[in-house]
Design a protein around this motif. Structure first.
Motif, PDB file in Angstrom:
ATOM      1  N   PHE A  42       0.850  -1.181   0.000  1.00 25.46           N
ATOM      2  CA  PHE A  42       0.000   0.000   0.000  1.00 25.46           C
ATOM      3  C   PHE A  42       0.885   1.229   0.000  1.00 25.46           C
ATOM      4  N   ALA A  43       0.291   2.321  -0.423  1.00 26.68           N
ATOM      5  CA  ALA A  43       0.941   3.633  -0.386  1.00 26.68           C
ATOM      6  C   ALA A  43       2.264   3.617  -1.163  1.00 26.68           C
ATOM      7  N   THR A  44       3.363   3.976  -0.481  1.00 31.69           N
ATOM      8  CA  THR A  44       4.631   4.103  -1.197  1.00 31.69           C
ATOM      9  C   THR A  44       5.488   2.851  -1.007  1.00 31.69           C
ATOM     10  N   ALA A  45       6.551   2.797  -1.785  1.00 30.50           N
ATOM     11  CA  ALA A  45       7.506   1.699  -1.675  1.00 30.50           C
ATOM     12  C   ALA A  45       8.084   1.650  -0.261  1.00 30.50           C
ATOM     13  N   GLU A  46       8.308   2.812   0.345  1.00 32.42           N
ATOM     14  CA  GLU A  46       8.856   2.848   1.716  1.00 32.42           C
ATOM     15  C   GLU A  46       7.877   2.189   2.690  1.00 32.42           C
ATOM     16  N   ASP A  47       6.586   2.575   2.605  1.00 35.24           N
ATOM     17  CA  ASP A  47       5.569   2.021   3.512  1.00 35.24           C
ATOM     18  C   ASP A  47       5.461   0.513   3.341  1.00 35.24           C
ATOM     19  N   SER A  48       5.457   0.065   2.108  1.00 33.32           N
ATOM     20  CA  SER A  48       5.275  -1.366   1.848  1.00 33.32           C
ATOM     21  C   SER A  48       6.506  -2.155   2.279  1.00 33.32           C
ATOM     22  N   ASN A  49       7.678  -1.583   2.047  1.00 33.61           N
ATOM     23  CA  ASN A  49       8.910  -2.238   2.486  1.00 33.61           C
ATOM     24  C   ASN A  49       8.890  -2.464   4.000  1.00 33.61           C
ATOM     25  N   ARG A  50       8.394  -1.461   4.728  1.00 33.73           N
ATOM     26  CA  ARG A  50       8.263  -1.605   6.186  1.00 33.73           C
ATOM     27  C   ARG A  50       7.313  -2.751   6.518  1.00 33.73           C
ATOM     28  N   ARG A  51       6.168  -2.827   5.822  1.00 27.01           N
ATOM     29  CA  ARG A  51       5.199  -3.900   6.085  1.00 27.01           C
ATOM     30  C   ARG A  51       5.824  -5.270   5.783  1.00 27.01           C
ATOM     31  N   TYR A  52       6.597  -5.372   4.711  1.00 28.52           N
ATOM     32  CA  TYR A  52       7.222  -6.665   4.355  1.00 28.52           C
ATOM     33  C   TYR A  52       8.207  -7.104   5.421  1.00 28.52           C
ATOM     34  N   ARG A  53       9.007  -6.137   5.875  1.00 33.62           N
ATOM     35  CA  ARG A  53      10.016  -6.498   6.871  1.00 33.62           C
ATOM     36  C   ARG A  53       9.341  -6.875   8.185  1.00 33.62           C
ATOM     37  N   TYR A  54       8.218  -6.225   8.478  1.00 34.58           N
ATOM     38  CA  TYR A  54       7.434  -6.598   9.666  1.00 34.58           C
ATOM     39  C   TYR A  54       6.912  -8.024   9.498  1.00 34.58           C
ATOM     40  N   LEU A  55       6.332  -8.331   8.342  1.00 33.50           N
ATOM     41  CA  LEU A  55       5.777  -9.669   8.112  1.00 33.50           C
ATOM     42  C   LEU A  55       6.864 -10.738   8.205  1.00 33.50           C
ATOM     43  N   LEU A  56       8.027 -10.441   7.619  1.00 25.98           N
ATOM     44  CA  LEU A  56       9.127 -11.417   7.679  1.00 25.98           C
ATOM     45  C   LEU A  56       9.572 -11.622   9.127  1.00 25.98           C
ATOM     46  N   SER A  57       9.584 -10.537   9.901  1.00 26.40           N
ATOM     47  CA  SER A  57      10.010 -10.667  11.307  1.00 26.40           C
ATOM     48  C   SER A  57       8.996 -11.470  12.114  1.00 26.40           C
ATOM     49  N   GLN A  58       7.758 -11.537  11.614  1.00 17.35           N
ATOM     50  CA  GLN A  58       6.702 -12.263  12.326  1.00 17.35           C
ATOM     51  C   GLN A  58       6.557 -13.707  11.838  1.00 17.35           C
ATOM     52  N   GLY A  59       7.385 -14.103  10.889  1.00 14.80           N
ATOM     53  CA  GLY A  59       7.376 -15.507  10.488  1.00 14.80           C
ATOM     54  C   GLY A  59       6.739 -15.822   9.153  1.00 14.80           C
ATOM     55  N   THR A  60       6.405 -14.823   8.332  1.00 13.37           N
ATOM     56  CA  THR A  60       5.969 -15.188   6.982  1.00 13.37           C
ATOM     57  C   THR A  60       7.187 -15.736   6.260  1.00 13.37           C
ATOM     58  N   ALA A  92      13.565   2.708  -9.674  1.00 22.63           N
ATOM     59  CA  ALA A  92      13.892   3.475  -8.460  1.00 22.63           C
ATOM     60  C   ALA A  92      12.945   3.090  -7.330  1.00 22.63           C
ATOM     61  N   ASP A  93      11.658   2.908  -7.634  1.00 26.91           N
ATOM     62  CA  ASP A  93      10.690   2.504  -6.608  1.00 26.91           C
ATOM     63  C   ASP A  93      10.928   1.051  -6.192  1.00 26.91           C
ATOM     64  N   ALA A  94      11.222   0.203  -7.155  1.00 30.84           N
ATOM     65  CA  ALA A  94      11.427  -1.222  -6.852  1.00 30.84           C
ATOM     66  C   ALA A  94      12.646  -1.405  -5.948  1.00 30.84           C
ATOM     67  N   GLU A  95      13.662  -0.566  -6.143  1.00 27.13           N
ATOM     68  CA  GLU A  95      14.854  -0.658  -5.283  1.00 27.13           C
ATOM     69  C   GLU A  95      14.473  -0.396  -3.831  1.00 27.13           C
ATOM     70  N   ILE A  96      13.606   0.579  -3.611  1.00 30.80           N
ATOM     71  CA  ILE A  96      13.168   0.896  -2.239  1.00 30.80           C
ATOM     72  C   ILE A  96      12.272  -0.215  -1.702  1.00 30.80           C
ATOM     73  N   LEU A  97      11.404  -0.724  -2.568  1.00 25.02           N
ATOM     74  CA  LEU A  97      10.438  -1.758  -2.155  1.00 25.02           C
ATOM     75  C   LEU A  97      11.142  -2.983  -1.559  1.00 25.02           C
ATOM     76  N   PHE A  98      12.267  -3.362  -2.153  1.00 23.17           N
ATOM     77  CA  PHE A  98      12.953  -4.583  -1.704  1.00 23.17           C
ATOM     78  C   PHE A  98      14.230  -4.285  -0.914  1.00 23.17           C
ATOM     79  N   ASP A  99      14.357  -3.045  -0.466  1.00 25.72           N
ATOM     80  CA  ASP A  99      15.540  -2.651   0.286  1.00 25.72           C
ATOM     81  C   ASP A  99      15.718  -3.551   1.516  1.00 25.72           C
ATOM     82  N   GLN A 100      16.919  -4.058   1.709  1.00 30.07           N
ATOM     83  CA  GLN A 100      17.281  -4.917   2.861  1.00 30.07           C
ATOM     84  C   GLN A 100      16.510  -6.233   2.907  1.00 30.07           C
ATOM     85  N   ILE A 101      15.900  -6.612   1.794  1.00 29.90           N
ATOM     86  CA  ILE A 101      15.234  -7.922   1.745  1.00 29.90           C
ATOM     87  C   ILE A 101      16.086  -8.813   0.837  1.00 29.90           C
TER      88      ILE A 101
END
Lengths: 138, 559
Positions: B91-109, B146-155
């Motif tokens: 949702f929203a920006t690549a930054e917001d979604s990247n945060r959600r992904y890293r949260y999900l990964l930290s929770q065991g997805t 440029a957006d995709a780079e942010i989306l998958f940053d640190q993943i």
């Protein structure tokens, strides 16, 4: 009471592809004896308003599930005003948080019907709204 | 499965049972005259070995990991490894979604699943007039690399598998994923994941098409070929019944129309000179898990069996991997209620159990608040926990295909199989799925079923708890919902314009021109698109060029 059938445009504005609700409601309106014009997907506000005016519609029913409801309702209602067609009733439904209803009603929408609304409720509302509108015009 | 003597005993017992039923009915009638599954299949009062007469264990069921894979695609299933818990998010920006992904990964997805916003799904940049009001709403806005780079940053893309719900512009987003991975130091040969890339169901049920059928099929078969040669672990398509069911189809129609779409893709790829033993291994499927538990379990089993037969008998495929129907499941969004939304947790729990008893390879569980808005962090966590509870606590994962041999489940599996073949044969007679879509055949069938479903709710034949029975008054204004602010669109446009000023615009122009020439010819478009993406050509620019060459699809409105 009604000398002329209710004419309603069922519209899918924006890029949203979820058309199950719009089509179910359109069919229910038709089965209730209304004349229904269904626009199909990806209609701009301009196209929807033009269709409603051309078709001499009593109302526009907007179905939107993409979250773009504030923009779409406002754009359609503003355009109707601009074209001196604000007698056309605007209502709608979809995935719209209830907390956004006051904003949409404030733009001039007549009613918003959320998920789970029986089609009979929407039909009864529309029949009443159109009857009032025609009584005012007569 | 049973010898004649046993069957005769059952037949005698069944007479005795019928007479006791008659006595009971005289005193206490049943709740309804007719019982059916959620999808309308008539259900008998009870099922016995008589209903399985003619069922051949080895031929019809076999063992897990063996043809026709009715019992599952792997020999050990969840005793080896659980399904991939993959929550669709963005949702929203690549930054917001990247945060959600890293949260999900930290929770065991265990895998990512990217939701793109509608402009991205339909090939428009965020500053396109068609994108007004939609930016970042149903998913993340991705305009360029440029957006995709942010989306998958640190993943770490060498470790995480990613599924992307992208169809008409699938080539462009796959290219961006490849380019980001390269920047992270991971060559494309090591990537694993899935692109949805299923245009036929967009025409039928989902609506995010761009191009007409013919060039769309070419883009798809280009991807098949490119991936066969370069990204061997990539699922090149996710042939989706999910949206067909969400649009209102029955369970049988979901299986039938999905597999008929599959047949159309296989035929197109064979026609382009590819071997189904090779590209067939990388086809994946995507189904819905609806409320009727037994019917859903039977549906997944039937789908595997039919597909194996199609691949082996119709297309002569001998590679076992290419005969297997591997699938992702999502619980049914259309069963979520806005009323008493907490009850959705229970619905999702039942649907999760159906998907697991049906042998899914990966699963997304919906969040309780999705009939109202995008899910909050908390509701997403509950949805993920639902999968984890089924995996670790329910016990249904400890033996493979635990409902096999249930008289009712095997009888339903057969009924769904037979029902689906009827539709598939009918679509074949019409000349295949593309013709059927032109004629509005699947669309009309789905709409009829959707309308019947709604009518059955309004008549009270179908009870939806909290909606047409057991209602309460609720104050919805108290509920915390996630809302994407309009400023997201404004900022995204600023970012896009700044990016366009800093890139090598001469190079971008050359790349786009190469795509135009390529589209006019017959070469595989993937390498050209990858080149353009690497130089930060935007999705809207690439799709704009392709729109110019291919034209746009015009919806066949069926009501």
């Amino acid at each position: 009471m009604m000398d002329r059938k209710i004419r309603v445009v069922v519209a899918k504005p924006g890029l949203d592809g979820h058309d199950r609700g719009a089509k179910v409601v359109a069919r229910a309106f038709r089965d209730a004896g209304m004349e229904v014009i269904y626009t199909g997907l990806r209609q701009t506000p301009e196209q929807i308003v033009a269709t409603a005016i051309q078709e001499d519609a009593d109302a526009i029913g907007i179905s939107i599930l993409s979250g773009a409801h504030e923009y779409c309702f406002k754009a359609i209602i503003d355009l109707l005003k601009e074209k001196n067609a604000s007698d056309i009733i605007v209502f709608g439904g979809g995935v719209i948080p209830e907390t956004d209803y006051p904003t949409l009603l404030g733009f001039g929408a007549g009613a918003i019907f959320g998920p789970g609304t029986p089609t009979t409720e929407t039909i009864a509302w529309l029949e009443k709204a159109v009857a009032e509108k025609r009584a005012k015009e007569a | 499965m049973f010898d004649p003597k046993q069957l005769q005993e059952v037949a005698e017992g069944s007479k005795c049972y019928e007479s006791s039923v008659a006595k009971t009915l005289a005193k206490n009638p049943e709740r309804k005259e007719n019982f059916t599954t959620g999808g309308g299949i008539p259900l008998k009062r009870t099922y016995t070995p008589e209903d399985l007469e003619g069922l051949d264990y080895s031929k019809d069921l076999g063992f897990p990991g063996q043809y026709p894979y009715t019992r599952g695609v792997q020999p050990t299933m969840y005793r080896g490894r659980f399904w991939t818990m993959r929550q669709y998010a963005g949702f929203a920006t690549a930054e917001d979604s990247n945060r959600r992904y890293r949260y999900l990964l930290s929770q065991g997805t265990t895998g990512l699943s990217v939701a793109f916003d509608l402009p991205t799904q339909i090939g428009y940049d965020s500053d396109d007039p068609m994108a007004i009001g939609e930016c970042g709403k149903v998913g993340v806005a991705i305009d360029s690399l440029a957006d995709a780079e942010i989306l998958f940053d640190q993943i770490p893309l060498d470790k995480v598998s990613t599924s992307m719900t992208i169809n008409a512009p699938a080539s462009v987003l796959l290219a961006m994923y490849i380019a980001v991975a390269e920047k992270q130091g991971t060559p494309m040969s090591e990537l694993s994941g899935t692109i949805q890339n299923d245009i036929l169901k967009e025409y039928i049920a989902r609506g995010t098409y761009i191009f007409p059928p013919k060039p769309s099929m070419r883009l798809i078969t280009d991807i098949f070929e490119f991936c066969s040669n370069n990204i061997p672990k990539w699922n090149t398509i996710s042939i989706s019944g999910y949206h067909i069911r969400e649009a209102g189809s029955t369970a049988i129609q979901e299986v039938a129309f999905t597999l008929a779409d599959g047949i159309a893709y296989i035929e197109a790829a064979i026609k382009s000179g590819q071997d189904p033993n090779v590209f067939g291994k990388r086809l994946s499927f995507f189904f819905n898990s609806h409320n009727d538990f037994l019917e859903e379990v039977a549906k997944f089993r039937a789908a595997r069996k039919i597909w194996a037969k199609i691949m082996k008998e119709r297309f002569g495929v001998t590679d076992k991997g290419a005969q297997m129907l591997r699938f992702h499941t999502q619980t049914a969004g259309c069963t979520l209620t806005a009323q008493q939304a907490e009850n959705n947790i229970v619905r999702v729990g039942i649907q999760t159990m159906a998907a697991v008893c049906g042998g899914t390879q990966s699963l997304h569980t919906n969040s309780l608040d999705e009939a109202l808005a995008l899910p909050t962090d908390k509701s997403v966590r509950i949805a993920l926990r639902t999968q984890q509870i089924v995996a670790y606590e329910s016990g249904i994962t400890n033996t493979v295909d635990p409902l096999a041999g249930s008289y009712a489940v095997e009888a339903l599996t057969k009924q769904i199989e037979d029902g689906a073949w009827e539709y598939i044969n009918k679509i074949d007679e019409m000349g295949g799925m593309m013709t059927a879509i032109e004629k509005g055949y699947p669309q009309k069938n789905i709409q009829d079923a959707a309308y019947q479903y709604q009518k059955s709710i309004e008549s009270g034949d179908r009870i939806i708890v909290g909606v047409n029975k057991f209602q309460v008054e609720e104050d919805m204004s108290e509920r915390k919902l996630l809302k994407v602010d309009a400023s997201v669109g404004v900022n995204q446009i600023k970012k896009l314009r700044a990016m366009k000023e800093s890139r090598d615009n001469v190079k971008v122009k050359d790349c786009l021109e190469a795509i135009r020439k390529g589209a006019q010819g017959e070469d595989n478009l993937m390498p050209l698109i990858l080149d353009a993406v690497r130089h930060y050509a935007t999705e809207g620019e690439i799709c704009g060029i392709l729109r110019g060459v291919f034209g746009e699809y015009k919806e066949n409105v069926v009501l």
